[in-house]
Design an enzyme around this catalytic site. Structure first.
Site, PDB file in Angstrom:
ATOM      1  N   CYS A  50       0.713  -1.419  -0.188  1.00 50.18           N
ATOM      2  CA  CYS A  50       0.023  -0.093  -0.064  1.00 50.18           C
ATOM      3  C   CYS A  50       0.907   1.289   0.053  1.00 50.18           C
ATOM      4  CB  CYS A  50      -0.798   0.051   1.113  1.00 50.18           C
ATOM      5  SG  CYS A  50      -1.847   1.531   1.392  1.00 50.18           S
ATOM      6  N   CYS A 104      -0.415   4.203   2.189  1.00 44.65           N
ATOM      7  CA  CYS A 104      -0.124   3.968   3.485  1.00 44.65           C
ATOM      8  C   CYS A 104       1.181   4.083   3.970  1.00 44.65           C
ATOM      9  CB  CYS A 104      -0.381   2.738   4.054  1.00 44.65           C
ATOM     10  SG  CYS A 104      -2.160   2.065   3.287  1.00 44.65           S
ATOM     11  N   ASP A 105       2.053   3.661   3.253  1.00 43.42           N
ATOM     12  CA  ASP A 105       3.576   3.553   3.616  1.00 43.42           C
ATOM     13  C   ASP A 105       4.629   4.353   2.820  1.00 43.42           C
ATOM     14  OD1 ASP A 105       2.705   1.763   5.621  1.00 43.42           O
ATOM     15  OD2 ASP A 105       2.797   0.053   4.056  1.00 43.42           O
TER      16      ASP A 105
END
Ligand code: NDP
Length: 490
Positions: free
Chosen positions: A177, A180-181
């Site tokens: 992701c 997200c990261d």
């Protein structure tokens, strides 16, 4: 008969200002209260909370039913992981989260009720269908509900490579992701594995953050359908696509990823590519294990449906990615959702299905304590000095697990009222607060004692829910005893 009541999502705030043209200047909020009763038979239960599920919910609610939407582990579905959606009609560019939030608000406004639980079993053998639900944060808490009809919209889960290093470095350089990261790889070098639309979306996003982005594609071409996005990607100086390449190992120094081992599948040449992060974008498989031997699936596990989206079980419909090995678009899931809703209405006409009953909150419910959203630094300073222990939930709009724990926090804010204050801080808006507490992942909670001293930090939905569940056990103690207990957890 013993009447079990599942306490949940009791308050839904519905703002009319953004969705209704006729009420566009009306800032009034309406609060809808719902109780989920185990003995009750729900006319229609929607399993999944993505765009297809929400669309079905809107249609069914407008037809007079009150759909119960079981959101599962990733409320809003996979599109919430997309930072930029550019092919949704009417939106030139919007983040996946914002798009879902708009549709969810519309679903709530029309009367859908939401439940943040996980479906762990389903019995279609008799009518009504029995659905077994597990609390996302308490595996021992299992409940069964009855449904006259169901719409299955449980989507797909990401594939894994199953190569050495993948599990070892998961969360320490390996991710699936980018949204997200990605921020952990600012000015670093990353590799994306895969050649589909997800790989292109991730590469576009990471190329704006990272020094270098490699896309590792096993064929001699990319499979992605969005050719405009591929063109945009090719124009970027810091992006390189390497074709005919398999990744056979992810290597690191035991703490963090340092390189990947590549094999050219035309000439078998092996090489090492130095990277700081690896993002998997290698497709997904349908979340249909629960339905095996219960309804008809194809050989790849996708649920088989008729034109009206009815499965091989009467009154059970399926929509979106879980039925779709080919298109897997948000818009096609929405189309499926509308079709299934219309077919479900027809099915429900055969029953004395209860029509929508919306209960409005009484004054006590409206005034009941809630998680406090921080809107200014001054407000934050005031709240943490209020003389009771404070738990601060750090969240971001794109963070799926943060959405998963949100209903639980609301519930606990009521239970712990007057003893512990729960605040929520959006890290995108208040970077100064999140950097003060060194927040590096979401969701994270910070616990502060009654004298405003920092006690400890917990990350991730499970460990956060452990703290709240343990507090619930001592909720009847005095604030200072609770404070003492929190200090003991330090
Ligand atoms: P896809 O199945 O479309 O693509 C998966 C990619 O991963 C392919 O290039 C595949 O290679 C590669 N791959 C699979 N397994 C491996 C492996 N073991 N090693 C190396 N490479 C591997 O998945 P996506 O998630 O990209 O897309 C799924 C669906 O969602 C598609 O229909 C897509 O259009 C849609 N989508 C649309 C978006 C949009 O913005 N419109 C955004 C994201 C997804 P190969 O081609 O060789 O099989």
């Amino acid at each position: 008969m013993k009447k079990l009541i599942i306490k949940l999502i009791s308050l839904m705030v519905i703002s009319f200002s953004s969705f209704s043209c006729t009420a566009s200047n009306d800032t009034k909020s309406e609060i809808q209260v719902s109780e989920i009763e185990v003995d009750k038979e729900y006319s229609v239960v929607i399993l999944g909370g993505g765009i297809g599920a929400l669309t079905s919910g809107i249609y069914l609610a407008r037809a007079g039913y009150q759909p119960l939407i079981i959101e599962g582990d990733l409320p809003g579905g996979l599109i919430t992981q997309s930072h930029s959606v550019e092919n949704w009609p009417g939106e030139t560019q919007i983040s996946g989260t914002d798009l879902v939030d708009k549709i969810k608000e519309q679903a709530k406004k029309n009367g859908c009720i939401f439940l943040s639980k996980k479906v762990v079993d389903i019995d279609f053998s008799k009518k009504p269908t029995i659905i077994t639900l597990e609390d996302s944060f308490r595996k021992d808490k299992v409940e069964k509900i009855k449904a006259t009809s169901c719409v299955i919209a449980m989507g797909t889960s990401s594939n894994y490579l199953n190569i050495p290093g993948e599990k070892l470095y998961w969360g320490n350089g390996v991710s699936n992701c980018a949204i997200c990261d990605g921020s952990f790889y600012k000015d670093k070098t990353v590799a994306i594995i895969g050649g589909g639309d997800a790989a292109v979306v991730e590469a576009n996003y990471l190329s704006k953050l990272c020094r270098e982005v490699y896309i590792l594609v096993r064929k001699d071409q990319m499979r992605a359908k969005d050719k405009e996005k591929i063109k945009a990607l090719e124009k970027r100086q810091n992006v390189e696509v390497i074709y005919n390449t398999n990744v056979t190992e992810i290597n690191g120094d035991n703490n963090q990823v340092r390189s990947v081992t590549l094999v050219n599948n035309k000439n078998n040449d092996r090489s090492q590519l130095d990277v700081d992060g690896v993002f998997l974008a290698i497709g997904s498989k349908p979340n249909s294990t629960l339905f095996k031997n219960k309804i008809k699936l194809d050989t790849a596990g996708y649920i088989k449906v008729a034109d009206d989206k009815q499965t091989s079980a009467k009154g059970i419909f399926a929509i979106g990615d879980i039925i779709d090995p080919i298109y897997k678009q948000a818009i096609t899931a929405a189309g499926d959702g509308a079709k299934a809703a219309i077919a479900a209405q027809k099915y429900l006409e055969n029953f004395d299905a209860p029509k929508q009953v919306i209960k409005f909150a009484n004054a006590a419910d409206i005034e009941s304590p809630r998680v406090i959203e921080i809107n200014s630094y001054e407000q934050f300073e005031k709240e943490i000095k209020s003389g009771v222990p404070v738990i601060i939930d750090f969240y971001a709009s794109w963070c799926g697990p943060c959405k998963r724990i949100a209903p639980m926090l609301e519930d606990k804010a009521k239970i712990l009222s007057g003893k512990v204050k729960i605040l929520k801080v959006n890290v995108e808006k208040f970077r100064n607060i999140s950097s003060k507490y060194q927040i590096t992942a979401m969701p994270t909670i910070i616990v502060i004692d009654q004298n405003s001293n920092y006690l400890f930090k917990r990350m991730g939905p499970e460990s956060i829910s452990d703290i709240f569940n343990s507090l619930e056990k001592i909720k009847d103690k005095s604030p200072s005893e609770i404070d003492k207990y929190l200090k003991s957890l330090k």
